[in-house]
Design an enzyme around this catalytic site. Structure first.
Site: not given
Ligand SMILES: O=P(O)(O)OC[C@H]1O[C@](O)(CO)[C@@H](O)[C@@H]1O
Length: 942
Positions: A109, A140-142
Site C-alpha cells: 500500500l 508500505i510503499k515509500v
C-alpha cells in the site's frame, strides 16, 4: 510439464505479482484464482490503481456511505477502503507468505504522495499504516526520493516492511540498498530480529523507454543522415531494459556477492529483492511482454498489470536468467544515449518527480471521486443502500438550494424565518425549537431522572399506566415495545382512548396498589387525558385513599391546569418540561425520558447517540443526515411520491407509530404534506402504486430476510427506497432526532410550518359542540344514517345498500389517492386482526395506499393530515358503539358519549372539508360487524 508461463517464472527464481487491486478482484474470487492457478505470490497497489478501482465499480459505495456518515474525511475514507482491500488481499496471500517463510506473499500500500518530501511524516504515516493494516505480509510503499531514503532506513529499523517505489536511477538505487542495510544493522545492533523484515526495491521500467524514446524521436526530427538515423532508431525501446539489467548487477554486487550483506544474512536478514514495476508495454510497436521477457532472474519480482498478465499467460516464453543477458549491450546503450546528449541523470530525476506528481494527481482524483460519490450515491449510514431511482439529481438540487440559503445554520440559530415571513408566526415557531438541544438539556437532569428510576425500582410497581395522547404517549410506547421493560421495573401500558370498553379492560387487569399512574400532557388541557386522569385518580383513591397521590406522576409544561391538578392531588412527582417543545417533538424530553426511566432503560445509552447525532445535524453539508432525509422526502412529495411507506424490520417496527404522528401532523396542512403509511401489510411488489417512497430501517447485524427481499423487488420496479441501518437499537433516540430535523426541513421544502396543527382543532370544536348540546339536552346528535344492513348502519352516502355505498366511495377516490380506515373501536387483538385483513384486501384490490387509524388516538396523529393535507384521501369511518359505559368524574357526559362525540365530530370535520367519507356504525358484536364489512368488500372491490 508445466505449461502456464506465469507459473514457470517461479522456476527461474522470479515471483509474479499483480500490479492491481480492487474490491471486486477480491470479492469475485479472481485474486484467489490467480494465486491458485497462475502462481501469483504478491500484489502491488498505488493511487492510480485505487482511482481506477473506485471509478469502475459501485462496490465501494456502501462503505463510502457508511464512513461518510460516521464523519470520516475523504482522505480517511480512502484510507479505510484501501486498508480494507489490502488486508483482504494479505489474507488471501497468507498461505503463500507462510509457505515461503515470510519471503513472499506480500501486498503493498502506497503512502499519500504528498509526503514524498517529508521524512518525518513519511516515517510516522508508514508506521501508523503498517500497524493499522496489521498483517505481517503487508508492505508500505515509500518513494526513493531524497526525503524518502532516510525514512526507509528508519522504517526498516522499526520493523516496517517497505516497498521502495519510484526508482529509476542506478545511483539512487545504491542509496536505497544502503538505507536498507543500515536499517537492518540498526535492528541487529538493538538486538531485534530481522528474519521477518522484508523489503523490495521497485525499479520502474517502461517509463524510462517512454521518456528516452521521446528524446530520440525529437532528435530524429533534426537528423537527416541515414546512418545516424539508423543508429538513433536502434536505441529506441532499449534504455529501460538496459537500465534494469544494470540495476540487477548492482543488486547482485550488494546482496549476492557483498561481504556486508553476507554477514547480515547469517543473522537472518532477508535479501531486499528487486521488483520490476511499470512492466506493461506502452508503445504498441513493441512486444507486449518484452519487459517481462528480458528481466527474468533469481531474487526478482515482476509485478504485472492485468493486461500483461493476460498477455504473458497467453504467449510468454520464459527463459532462465534473461536479466543477465546482453550486459555489454546494456552498457553500450546507456553510453550511446549519453553521446547523443540525452542525460541519464536528468531523465531519471525527472521521471521520479513526475512519478510523484502523477500519483499525487491520482490521489487527488480518488479523493474527488469519493467526494462525488458521497454526494451522488447514498452516503451516510442513514442513506446506506438507499435507491433513489431517477430522483437523485432533483434531490441534489433541493439540497443545494437549502444549503445556499444557510438553512442548517439558521435552524440551529432558531431562526424561524426559515419557515415563514410572518413575524407573528415566527415568534410562535421560535418557541417550538427546544428539541434541537434537548440532549444537552436532559443531561442536566440525568441525576434527577436516575434517582427517580432508582426509587421506582425500590417501590416495585408492576405497571406504569400512561395517560396521554399523541406526542405525549407515542414515544414511551415505542420505548416499551422496542426495548421492553427491565425486570425490576414496571411494564408500561398506554391508555389513549376514551372507549369505555378499553378502559374497563385495563381497569380489570391493573392492581392500583402496584400501579403507577403517569399523566402526560404538554397543554395540560387535552380532553381525553384530563378525563382519563380524573377517572383513574378516582380509582386510585378508592383503593389507596389519601396515599393515591403517591402513585401519581405528571409531566406537563409549567403553569398548565394539569400542574395545578397534580399539585392539588399531591402528586409524587411533577416533571415540568421545557415549554419550547411541541408534543410530537418531545420524544427526548421529559415526555419520553421519564417513562423510559420508569421502565428501567439506561438513559445515558439512549442519550449518547442523540448527542452524536445532534453534532452531525449541525453540519451544513449534503451529508447532514437530517437535511438529506428531509430534502429527499420533500422533493419526492413534490414530484408525486408523497406516500411515505414504512417497511420496517420487526425489531424496530413500533417506531412507525411515532413517525406517523411526526410526519402527518407536522406536514399535512395547507393541502400539501407527506402521507405516512405504516404497518401496512406487505403487498406483492407490483401492487404498489407510483406515488410511494419506501422507507426501511433495519438492523445491520440482523437483517430481516423477507423485508429485504420485498425491498429488492420494489427497488427493481423503480420505486425510491430510503434505507437506514441501525448498528444497535440504542440508536433509536438518535434516529428520532434525525427525523425531527428531517421533518423540519421537509416542512421548509413544502412551504409549510411544521410546528403547528391548525386542523386538529376542527374536530375538537365539533366534538365540544356535540358534548355541549348533549349536556344541555341529554341527546347526542349523530350523523343521519342512509340505511341499515345487517348489523351495520351506514351514513354519508346516497346509496341504499352497502355494496353500492362502498362502490360509490371507491369511485370518489382521487387519482394518486389513498384510503383511510378510521376505526373508533376497542382495539382488541381480534378486532385488530380483522381490521388488518380489511386493510390488506383494500390495498391489494384497489392498489392504493391505505392507512388505519384507531379513534380517538389518530385524531392526535394522522387526523391533522386527513383534514389539512392533500385532498386525496377517502375514508371509511367505523364506529363500534361501546357495550359498556363509565362516568367521567366531574362531567355530565360519560366516556361512551365522549367517545361517540369524538367519532361524530371528526366525521363532520372531514365532511366539512369535502373529504369523501362513508360512516359505518354498529352496535352489536364488533367482530361480526367487521366480518360483514369484509364480506361486502370481497364481493365489491375487484
Ligand atoms: O400533550 P398534549 O397537550 O396533551 O397534546 C397531545 C397531542 O395533541 C396534539 O396537540 C394535537 O393532536 C398533538 O400535537 C399532541 O401530541
Amino acid at each position: 510439464m508445466m505449461t502456464n508461463p506465469l507459473r514457470q517464472l517461479a522456476l527461474f527464481g522470479q515471483s509474479f505479482w499483480l500490479d492491481y487491486l480492487s474490491r471486486s478482484l477480491i470479492t469475485s474470487g479472481e485474486l484467489a484464482r490467480l494465486i491458485e492457478d497462475d502462481g501469483l505470490s504478491g500484489v502491488t497497489s498505488n493511487p492510480t490503481i485505487f482511482d481506477k478501482a473506485i471509478a469502475s465499480t459501485e462496490e465501494y459505495d456502501e462503505e463510502i456511505g457508511e464512513l461518510a456518515a460516521r464523519g470520516f474525511s475523504d482522505e480517511a475514507i480512502f484510507e479505510e477502503l484501501a486498508v480494507h482491500d489490502v488486508q483482504k488481499a494479505c489474507d488471501l496471500l497468507w498461505l503463500v507468505y507462510e509457505a515461503s517463510q515470510g519471503q513472499d506473499g506480500f501486498v503493498s500500500l502506497e503512502l499519500p504522495p504528498a509526503l514524498a518530501d517529508d521524512t518525518e511524516r513519511t516515517i510516522a504515516e508508514a508506521r501508523r499504516l503498517f500497524a493499522k493494516i496489521d498483517r505481517p505480509n503487508a508492505m508500505i510503499k515509500v518513494p526513493g526520493t531524497p526525503a524518502g531514503i532516510p525514512a526507509i532506513e528508519q522504517l526498516i529499523a522499526d520493523g516496517v516492511n517497505v516497498n521502495v517505489t519510484l526508482l529509476f536511477a542506478l545511483d539512487t538505487y545504491e542509496r536505497v540498498m544502503e538505507a536498507y542495510l543500515r536499517g537492518i544493522e540498526r535492528r541487529l545492533a538493538a538486538g531485534q530480529a530481522v528474519d521477518r523484515i522484508a523489503s523490495v526495491a521497485s525499479f520502474f521500467v517502461s517509463r524510462v523507454d517512454t521518456a528516452v524514446d521521446q528524446r530520440l524521436d525529437a532528435l530524429l526530427a533534426t537528423v537527416t543522415d541515414a546512418e545516424e538515423r539508423a543508429r538513433i532508431e536502434s536505441l529506441k525501446g532499449k534504455a529501460a531494459i538496459a537500465n534494469a539489467k544494470l540495476a540487477y548487477q548492482r543488486f547482485k554486487r550488494v546482496f549476492l556477492q557483498g561481504e556486508r550483506f553476507a554477514r547480515l544474512r547469517e543473522r537472518g536478514a532477508q535479501i531486499q529483492r528487486i521488483l520490476w514495476a511499470s512492466t506493461s508495454t506502452k508503445n504498441p510497436a513493441y512486444s507486449d511482454v518484452m519487459y517481462v521477457e528480458h528481466l527474468i532472474g533469481p531474487y526478482t519480482i515482476q509485478t504485472m498489470a492485468p493486461v500483461t498478465v493476460e498477455a504473458y499467460r497467453d504467449h510468454g516464453k520464459p527463459r532462465a536468467n534473461t536479466v543477465e543477458e546482453g550486459l555489454d549491450e546494456a552498457e553500450r546503450v546507456l553510453a550511446a544515449l549519453g553521446q547523443l546528449g540525452i542525460s541519464y541523470q536528468e531523465i531519471t530525476q525527472k521521471l521520479q518527480r513526475e512519478g510523484v506528481e502523477l500519483f499525487q494527481a491520482s490521489y487527488e482524483s480518488v479523493l474527488r471521486r469519493i467526494a462525488e460519490r458521497r454526494r451522488s450515491i447514498i452516503t451516510t449510514s442513514e442513506r446506506l443502500g438507499s435507491e433513489l431511482a431517477r430522483y437523485g439529481s432533483d434531490i441534489e438540487r433541493t439540497i443545494d438550494a437549502l444549503l445556499a440559503a444557510n438553512t442548517v445554520e439558521r435552524i440551529w440559530q432558531r431562526d424561524a424565518s426559515v419557515w415563514t415571513d410572518d413575524t407573528k408566526r415566527q415568534r410562535t415557531i421560535s418557541q417550538r425549537l427546544g428539541w434541537l438541544s434537548i440532549a444537552d438539556e436532559m443531561r442536566r437532569h440525568l441525576q434527577e431522572l436516575e434517582s427517580f428510576q432508582q426509587e421506582i425500582r425500590e417501590r416495585r410497581f408492576t405497571h406504569l399506566l400512561l395517560l396521554g395522547m399523541g406526542g405525549s404517549s407515542l414515544a414511551p410506547e415505542v420505548f416499551q415495545r422496542v426495548f421492553g421493560h427491565d425486570a425490576e421495573h414496571p411494564e408500561l401500558q398506554v391508555l389513549d382512548t376514551t372507549n369505555p370498553d378499553t378502559i374497563r379492560r385495563h381497569r380489570e387487569r391493573l392492581d392500583p396498589t402496584r400501579t403507577l399512574l403517569l399523566v402526560s400532557s404538554k397543554s395540560g388541557t387535552t380532553l381525553e387525558t384530563m378525563s382519563l386522569a380524573a377517572y383513574w385518580f378516582a380509582e386510585l383513591e378508592r383503593e389507596l385513599g389519601d396515599r393515591a397521590g403517591q402513585h401519581l406522576v405528571v409531566i406537563t409544561d409549567p403553569g398548565t391546569p394539569l400542574e395545578d391538578w397534580a399539585r392539588s392531588r399531591q402528586a409524587w412527582r411533577i416533571f415540568l418540561n421545557p415549554p419550547d417543545i411541541g408534543g410530537r417533538y418531545s420524544a427526548l424530553s421529559f415526555f419520553g425520558l421519564v417513562p423510559a426511566a420508569a421502565i428501567g432503560l439506561p438513559l445515558a445509552a439512549l442519550l449518547d447517540p442523540v448527542s452524536a447525532m445532534a453534532e452531525r445535524l449541525r453540519r451544513s453539508t449534503p451529508e447532514n443526515p437530517g437535511l438529506w432525509l428531509g430534502a429527499t422526502l420533500g422533493t419526492l412529495a413534490q414530484l408525486g411520491r408523497d406516500k411515505v411507506t414504512f417497511v420496517l424490520e420487526p425489531a424496530v417496527a413500533p417506531l412507525a407509530d411515532w413517525l406517523e404522528q411526526l410526519i402527518a401532523e407536522s406536514t399535512g396542512k395547507q393541502a400539501t404534506g407527506l402521507i405516512p403509511v405504516v404497518h401496512e401489510p406487505h403487498l406483492a411488489p407490483e401492487h404498489y402504486s407510483n406515488d410511494r417512497v419506501f422507507v426501511t430501517l433495519d438492523l445491520a447485524l440482523q437483517p430481516h430476510t423477507p423485508t429485504e427481499a420485498l425491498l429488492k423487488a420494489i427497488e427493481t420496479l423503480g420505486h425510491p427506497v430510503i434505507r437506514t441501518r441501525f448498528w444497535n437499537l440504542w440508536e433509536l433516540g438518535a434516529e428520532m432526532l434525525r427525523w425531527e430535523f428531517a421533518i423540519a426541513v421537509a416542512g421548509k421544502v413544502l412551504g409549510i410550518d411544521p410546528f403547528d396543527e391548525p386542523d386538529v382543532q376542527a374536530s375538537k370544536d365539533r366534538t365540544a359542540r356535540l358534548l355541549a348540546h348533549y349536556q344541555q339536552t341529554g341527546e347526542l346528535v349523530r350523523p343521519p344514517a342512509a340505511f341499515s344492513e345487517g348489523s351495520l348502519s351506514v351514513g354519508g352516502t346516497e346509496a341504499s345498500d352497502l355494496r353500492s355505498a362502498l362502490t360509490d366511495l371507491i369511485g370518489r377516490i382521487p387519482p394518486a389517492g389513498y384510503l383511510g380506515l378510521l376505526a373508533f373501536i376497542d382495539p382488541t387483538p381480534d378486532t385488530l386482526e380483522l381490521l388488518h385483513a380489511i386493510r390488506q384486501l383494500l390495498a391489494e384490490r384497489l392498489r392504493i395506499p391505505t392507512i388505519l387509524g384507531i379513534g380517538p388516538r389518530y385524531l392526535h396523529s394522522t387526523g391533522q393530515l386527513f383534514k389539512g393535507g392533500p385532498n386525496t384521501g377517502a375514508f371509511i369511518q367505523l364506529v363500534s358503539e361501546p357495550a359498556n359505559d363509565l362516568p367521567v368524574p366531574g362531567q355530565r357526559y360519560s366516556f361512551r358519549t365522549m367517545f361517540l362525540a369524538q367519532a361524530y365530530g371528526d366525521y363532520e370535520a372531514l365532511v366539512s372539508r369535502g373529504r369523501p367519507v362513508l360512516q359505518i356504525s354498529f352496535r352489536r358484536d364488533a367482530l361480526e360487524a367487521l366480518e360483514q364489512l369484509e364480506q361486502a368488500l370481497v364481493v365489491t372491490v375487484h
